[in-house]
Structures are given as structure tokens and as C-alpha cells.
Write an enzyme that holds these catalytic residues in place. Structure first.
Site, PDB file in Angstrom:
ATOM      1  CB  SER A  79     -39.997 -61.531 -36.109  1.00 57.22           C
ATOM      2  OG  SER A  79     -39.443 -62.103 -37.416  1.00 57.22           O
ATOM      3  CE  LYS A  82     -36.415 -64.774 -36.340  1.00 59.38           C
ATOM      4  NZ  LYS A  82     -37.681 -64.184 -37.126  1.00 59.38           N
ATOM      5  CB  SER A 143     -35.359 -60.757 -37.101  1.00 62.59           C
ATOM      6  OG  SER A 143     -36.680 -61.171 -36.880  1.00 62.59           O
TER       7      SER A 143
END
Length: 449
Positions: A79, A82, A143
Site C-alpha cells: 500500500s 498509494k 489505506s
């Protein structure tokens, strides 16, 4: 006697052959296993033992690499992806292609992902619309995978088009080996019919620690306002009929489980997957000096595992405790790089000084006196071996490169020295024709005799 002599020669020959063989084996082992070498891309890794596959610490402004461990190794980043996606969202807002209060609808793939409770998400609803601001906050704080996928569609129209945009952005920053397949950092097999076409089912995003640090530096430099959101410990997300309590996965923020008063961490992003382990890109501004750290592949045994934060705390503390933030002033000169020749000037040399102030992290015990300087003139201004007169004051006349014998200076842009623009401190007029002729005659006779 002859027999004894012959036997002695055979013994000597046997010993010499054994020595040669031993030397050959030793050299082979050293070459094969690197027994006496240290990775070229590693800085100070032996001084700090981190329980992580790779890590890096850099100055947020200059990109100086203060610490590195396997920092160029390509690894899953989950993640933390991102951060690239959010850069593109902020870019779209800056360019007027999106607005904070713009309402965005949810497509089927993003909706399906958002319902997966085994992943980090806020539950989106079909038929509902959400503001760019809501989705942005959910993506950074919690997230939320479905949320960032929805933003990707808003920016580019489809997941594939957005991923292509991510790849192009990274290449524009000199990151050419990244593997990017999803906007969220999920595996290609986890996003349903939005998976990247033609890519392996189990494809996942990979970057090196060094590349993640560069992504973070670009984000903080171009959009420093991102910290206003990454520093939020808790926030509620309203999905239309209910609210989701979002606690930031960055547990080093004030008020959360791994906060440490000596390190006021205010960002950036975690990442977790079976293949990645526990990842964390963090940033902290202590005593007015901001650094970025990346930890990849820390142990991850459960959702409550804090190893990545423990390793980050060790790394951040190591930097602040073992290095001194050392200012290099504007208009500073250095021994061995003090002047450049001038062609046809009233003066035949001009003093070179630093144009702007900057800073460098030096190991404790070192100072600006430890810096070794070299000076390279601006070839665009050169003629016949010198800077062509006339020269205006404060002209960019070259580059001062600084190195430290006791400490390698390396940077995210690949530089192996601190490079500073050099300027001249005075205006240099062109010499008149009589002075030029006089010098020519003098040089002629000097060379003649």
C-alpha cells in the site's frame, strides 16, 4: 646427493603448487561470495543492524542518503504504492482536472474491493457519490483500497489508464525498473475485473527503498500539504448511512501506539502483504531538519506487529544521534576551489563562491573543514581555457563539488558528491586592446626563452 637434491626440488615444487592452488581458491571464494566487499549501494549499514530486508534514510530537501541497507533492491511495497497515486490526484487538482468537493461515483470493481473486510477499506455504497476529499482522506489515513481505486478512475477513466500514468510519472523521475500493476498496491489478482490486462495474475507492485524515498521526496516537495492529512491520527468516514472510524495505520503518530515524543513523525504511509512483510515510509521533522525513512520487509506476524515502527524508530534515532546537520553558507569559498581563469579580462582570475546556502549531514566529529572541494568551470562561458570577459557579478561560472574522505556523500539523483553552483564575487571587465596585446607579447617572449 643427486637423488636427495631431486627429491628436495619435488617437495619445493609441491609446496609452491599448493600455495598457488590455495590462493586461487581464496580468490574464487572472495569473488563468488563477496567476502571482503561491501555492497556499493549501502551506506553505514554495518553500523546499524535493522531487522528488515532493506532500508534507507535521506534528507527530505537535498536527497542525501544518510543510511542505506540494500536500498536498490526491488521489493514489494504493497500500500505504499498509494503515495504515487496520491501524487497524481494532487497533480490533477492543481491542474484543475479535479476539485476537492467534486462528487465521484463508484464503479463495480472499486465497490467489490471496498466490501472485502480482509483488506483495509471503508465500505463504499453503490449509487452513492463521494467527494474527492473524502476518498483522498480515506486513502491516506486508512489505506482504503476501494477509495483510491475510485480516485484513479476519476483521474484517468480506468484502472489501466491510471496505472499507465503512474508508470510514466515514475519514469519521468528516472525510476525505470519499477513494477506497477495496481493503483492501490493490492496484487493484480485482488482487484477483480480491474486487473491490469496481460499481466500475470500474481503480479504485484515493486520498488526499491531508494525509489520509495524519491517518490516521497517528490510528494513532499511538490505537495507539502499532504502532511496535513498524513498526520491525522483518527477521522470518521461517512459512507452515506453509517460512519467508519479510521485510525491511521501509521502508529508512530502522536496519540497512537508507537508514538515517541523525541520523534514527531507526521507521515507518510504503511504497506503490508504476505510477500512484502511490513513496510513503512515515514517522515519526521526534528529540530527543523526533516528526513524520510523507508523500511521494507520488516517481520509481520500479526496485525498488531509493531516491528516496522520499532525499526523506523531505531533508524530515525540513529540519524539524529550520529550525524550533525551542517550548514554551508552562501558566498562560501573552499580551499582548492577558490578561483577560475578569465580570458581577456582586466583580471585574469575570478573568485568562486557558493551561490546558495545548503546543508549536509556529517558524521559526528566532522565539520565543514572535513569537506574536500573541486571546481569545474561552466564550459558554455569558456574560450581558450578561461571564462570569457566581460563577466557580470554573480554569474553562474561553474560547479563546486564537495566530498568527505571519512564519509561517502551519495544522493537520490545518483550524485556521489555534493554539487553546488559557483558564482563570481565581482564584475570582470574586458581588458582593452593594448593590455591584450601586451600580454600576448609577454607570453611570446616568456615561451621563447
Amino acid at each position: 646427493m643427486k637423488g636427495k637434491k631431486k627429491m628436495l626440488l619435488k617437495k619445493i615444487k609441491k609446496v609452491l603448487l599448493s600455495l598457488v592452488a590455495a590462493a586461487t581458491v581464496s580468490a574464487t571464494l572472495t569473488g563468488a561470495f563477496g567476502a571482503t566487499t561491501v555492497s556499493a549501494d549501502t551506506t553505514n549499514a554495518q553500523e546499524l543492524q535493522l531487522d528488515a530486508k532493506a532500508a534507507i534514510a535521506v534528507d527530505a530537501k537535498t536527497g542525501q542518503i544518510i543510511y542505506g541497507k540494500n536500498e536498490s533492491q526491488l521489493l514489494p511495497v504493497a500500500s505504499m504504492t498509494k503515495l504515487v497515486s496520491i501524487y497524481l490526484v494532487l497533480q490533477a487538482i492543481k491542474e484543475g482536472k479535479l476539485s476537492w468537493d467534486q462528487k465521484v461515483s463508484v464503479d463495480d470493481a472499486s465497490y467489490q474491493v471496498s466490501q472485502n473486510t480482509s483488506l483495509s477499506n471503508v465500505p463504499l455504497k453503490k449509487g452513492n457519490t463521494y467527494t474527492v476529499r473524502q476518498l483522498y482522506q480515506a486513502s491516506l489515513i486508512y489505506s482504503a483500497n476501494g477509495a483510491v481505486m475510485t480516485l484513479a478512475n476519476a483521474v484517468s477513466g480506468s484502472q489501466k489508464a491510471f496505472v499507465d500514468k503512474m508508470r510514466t510519472l515514475l519514469k519521468s523521475w528516472g525510476i525505470n525498473d519499477a513494477e506497477i500493476y495496481t493503483a492501490s498496491g493490492l496484487g493484480n489478482n485482488e482487484i477483480g475485473n480491474a486487473k491490469y490486462p496481460g499481466a500475470p495474475t500474481n503480479a504485484e507492485n515493486k520498488l526499491s527503498a531508494k525509489e520509495m524515498a524519491l517518490v516521497s521526496q517528490k510528494l513532499l516537495t511538490d505537495y507539502p500539504e499532504v502532511l496535513k492529512t498524513t498526520s491525522i491520527a483518527r477521522m470518521k468516514f461517512n459512507n452515506g448511512t453509517s460512519e467508519t472510524e479510521m485510525e491511521n495505520w501509521n502508529w508512530m503518530l502522536k496519540g497512537l501506539a508507537k508514538a515517541y515524543s523525541e520523534l514527531p513523525v507526521d507521515g507518510l504511509k504503511t504497506g503490508t502483504s504476505d510477500s512484502a512483510g511490513a513496510d513503512f515510509t515515514g517522515t519526521v521533522n526534528k529540530d527543523g531538519h526533516r528526513i524520510i525513512t523507508v523500511v521494507l520487509g520488516a517481520p509481520h506476524t500479526s496485525d498488531t506487529d509493531v516491528s516496522r515502527f520499532t525499526q523506523t524508530q531505531k533508524l530515525m534515532s540513529y540519524v539524529y544521534n550520529n550525524f550533525t546537520y551542517t550548514t554551508i553558507k552562501a558566498n562560501q569559498s573552499f580551499k582548492g576551489a577558490q578561483q577560475l581563469p578569465v580570458y581577456h579580462g582586466k583580471e585574469l582570475k575570478t573568485k568562486a563562491v557558493t551561490k546558495n546556502a545548503t546543508a549536509v549531514w556529517l558524521k559526528n566529529g566532522l565539520s565543514t573543514a572535513s569537506l574536500q572541494a573541486s571546481l569545474k568551470g561552466n564550459k558554455k562561458l569558456y574560450k581558450n581555457g578561461g571564462l570569457e570577459a566581460p563577466l557580470a557579478k554573480n554569474k553562474n561560472i561553474g560547479t563546486i563539488s564537495l566530498q568527505v574522505k571519512q564519509q561517502p556523500l551519495t544522493y537520490l539523483n545518483g550524485a556521489t558528491s555534493l554539487k553546488l553552483t559557483a558564482t563570481n564575487t565581482q564584475k570582470i571587465e574586458k581588458a582593452n586592446i593594448f593590455v591584450i596585446m601586451g600580454r600576448a607579447i609577454k607570453n611570446f617572449f616568456t615561451n621563447l626563452f
